[in-house]
Design an enzyme around this catalytic site. Structure first.
Site, PDB file in Angstrom:
ATOM      1  N   ARG A 171      40.295  43.766  39.361  1.00 24.55           N
ATOM      2  CA  ARG A 171      40.301  42.463  40.036  1.00 24.55           C
ATOM      3  C   ARG A 171      41.695  41.906  40.236  1.00 24.55           C
ATOM      4  O   ARG A 171      41.852  40.850  40.852  1.00 24.55           O
ATOM      5  CB  ARG A 171      39.455  41.472  39.234  1.00 24.55           C
ATOM      6  CG  ARG A 171      38.075  42.026  38.898  1.00 24.55           C
ATOM      7  CD  ARG A 171      37.460  41.285  37.731  1.00 24.55           C
ATOM      8  NE  ARG A 171      36.310  41.981  37.178  1.00 24.55           N
ATOM      9  CZ  ARG A 171      36.399  43.004  36.331  1.00 24.55           C
ATOM     10  NH1 ARG A 171      37.573  43.457  35.938  1.00 24.55           N
ATOM     11  NH2 ARG A 171      35.302  43.586  35.886  1.00 24.55           N
ATOM     12  N   LYS A 213      27.530  36.264  45.017  1.00 25.03           N
ATOM     13  CA  LYS A 213      27.327  35.749  43.662  1.00 25.03           C
ATOM     14  C   LYS A 213      28.457  34.806  43.242  1.00 25.03           C
ATOM     15  O   LYS A 213      28.219  33.689  42.763  1.00 25.03           O
ATOM     16  CB  LYS A 213      27.196  36.914  42.686  1.00 25.03           C
ATOM     17  CG  LYS A 213      27.511  36.612  41.234  1.00 25.03           C
ATOM     18  CD  LYS A 213      26.568  35.599  40.624  1.00 25.03           C
ATOM     19  CE  LYS A 213      26.869  35.412  39.143  1.00 25.03           C
ATOM     20  NZ  LYS A 213      28.210  34.947  38.838  1.00 25.03           N
ATOM     21  N   PRO A 230      23.048  30.929  42.065  1.00 24.29           N
ATOM     22  CA  PRO A 230      23.699  32.229  41.852  1.00 24.29           C
ATOM     23  C   PRO A 230      22.716  33.251  41.284  1.00 24.29           C
ATOM     24  O   PRO A 230      21.960  32.930  40.358  1.00 24.29           O
ATOM     25  CB  PRO A 230      24.792  31.929  40.816  1.00 24.29           C
ATOM     26  CG  PRO A 230      24.941  30.441  40.794  1.00 24.29           C
ATOM     27  CD  PRO A 230      23.616  29.883  41.215  1.00 24.29           C
ATOM     28  N   ASP A 232      22.770  36.677  39.429  1.00 24.44           N
ATOM     29  CA  ASP A 232      23.482  37.754  38.729  1.00 24.44           C
ATOM     30  C   ASP A 232      22.441  38.703  38.145  1.00 24.44           C
ATOM     31  O   ASP A 232      21.262  38.598  38.465  1.00 24.44           O
ATOM     32  CB  ASP A 232      24.390  37.170  37.641  1.00 24.44           C
ATOM     33  CG  ASP A 232      23.582  36.653  36.465  1.00 24.44           C
ATOM     34  OD1 ASP A 232      22.452  36.193  36.692  1.00 24.44           O
ATOM     35  OD2 ASP A 232      24.062  36.731  35.329  1.00 24.44           O
TER      36      ASP A 232
END
Length: 271
Positions: A171, A213, A230, A232
């Site tokens: 990331r 998300k 959201p 997940d």
DNA sequence: TGCCAGGCCGAAA
DNA sequence: TTTCGGCATGGC
């Protein structure tokens, strides 16, 4: 100062709810919260009474808003019908005390980019390292050191070594490129929160490293749009096991996000 | 130790 | 448009 809070308010449940990553348990049933460069130590004294290490003025201008004290969560929970939706009812009862904080949107978006495909302890560890390397060092009222969450400029100015130290993994580039875009003016951060939920979701998912998300978490926790939902891996399991015939989003509008948060916490804690 | 985690990107179908 | 492999790293 002391405050009496009679609406839903449970420090541990909020701290463990996966919406915020900088609540640290401290002595005497307390938590240390870092928010917008400031730090609050809050302790549960007894019943509805809490002790805060800030002035009344600070509480009213900063922390009361952060803790979303203008919202009545008891009323939001009361809209759940026990007979037609026993699972959600049970989840909300069990997780009663959760509130949706009004967090700094910049910190929220960086935090949820970091969050993808990681568990909550790992997310917290990365965010602490990031703050340590690029935030400002301060001391709380106990004399303990804390670090503020870094500005976009501070993230852009990090060395490669410091970025690696934060253990963002793959990331890395999402975070550094986003910070660069904000600093250069390529992305208008304030402009992300313009329009209805669908429009904001679209603006957010245009950012490299932000999918549906993370964008939904940003709507709910960063922009306080309480109807965002959201999905997940945990919520996906809830929908598959408890709502195989479909989830009634229309019924729960405009509080789908709050109910989602009860289900997330409840289902995750059950395991 | 191996599987999982508040998933996303890019290529392939 | 949907599906799927690859991805960094820590937690359990």
């Amino acid at each position: 100062m002391r405050v009496e809070i009679k609406d839903d308010f449970d420090l541990k449940k909020i701290a463990d709810s996966g919406q915020c990553f900088r609540w640290q348990p401290i002595e005497d049933n307390g938590y240390r919260i870092i928010h917008r460069g400031k730090c609050l130590c809050i302790y549960k004294v007894d019943g509805y009474v809490y002790e805060l290490d800030c002035t009344k003025e600070e509480y009213e201008s900063i922390w009361s808003d952060y803790l979303d004290m203008s919202e009545d969560y008891g009323t939001i929970r009361s809209k759940i019908d026990k007979k037609s939706d026993p699972f959600l009812y049970e989840a909300a009862e069990h997780e009663r005390g959760i509130r949706i904080l009004r967090q700094d949107p910049w910190e929220s978006l960086i935090s949820f980019i970091i969050s993808q495909n990681r568990n909550i302890p790992a997310i917290k560890a990365s965010i602490e390292k990031l703050s340590e390397k690029a935030g400002v060092q301060k001391k709380d009222t106990r004399g303990e050191i804390y670090y503020t969450f870094p500005t976009p400029e501070a993230i852009v100015n990090m060395s490669d070594e410091d970025v690696a130290y934060c253990k963002f993994g793959y990331r890395d580039k999402y975070i550094t490129e986003f910070a660069k875009s904000v600093v250069s003016g390529n992305i208008d951060f304030e402009g992300l929160n313009v329009g209805d939920d669908e429009e904001v979701l679209k603006s957010l998912t245009n950012i490299y490293g932000v999918g549906k998300k993370v964008a939904s978490c940003m709507l709910l926790f960063g922009f306080h749009r309480l109807n965002a939902f959201p999905i997940d891996v945990w919520i996906k399991r809830v929908l598959e096991t408890e709502y195989s015939d479909g989830y009634p989003f229309e019924v729960y509008s405009p509080y789908n996000g709050v109910y989602q948060q009860y289900m997330f916490a409840y289902y995750r804690n059950k395991q």
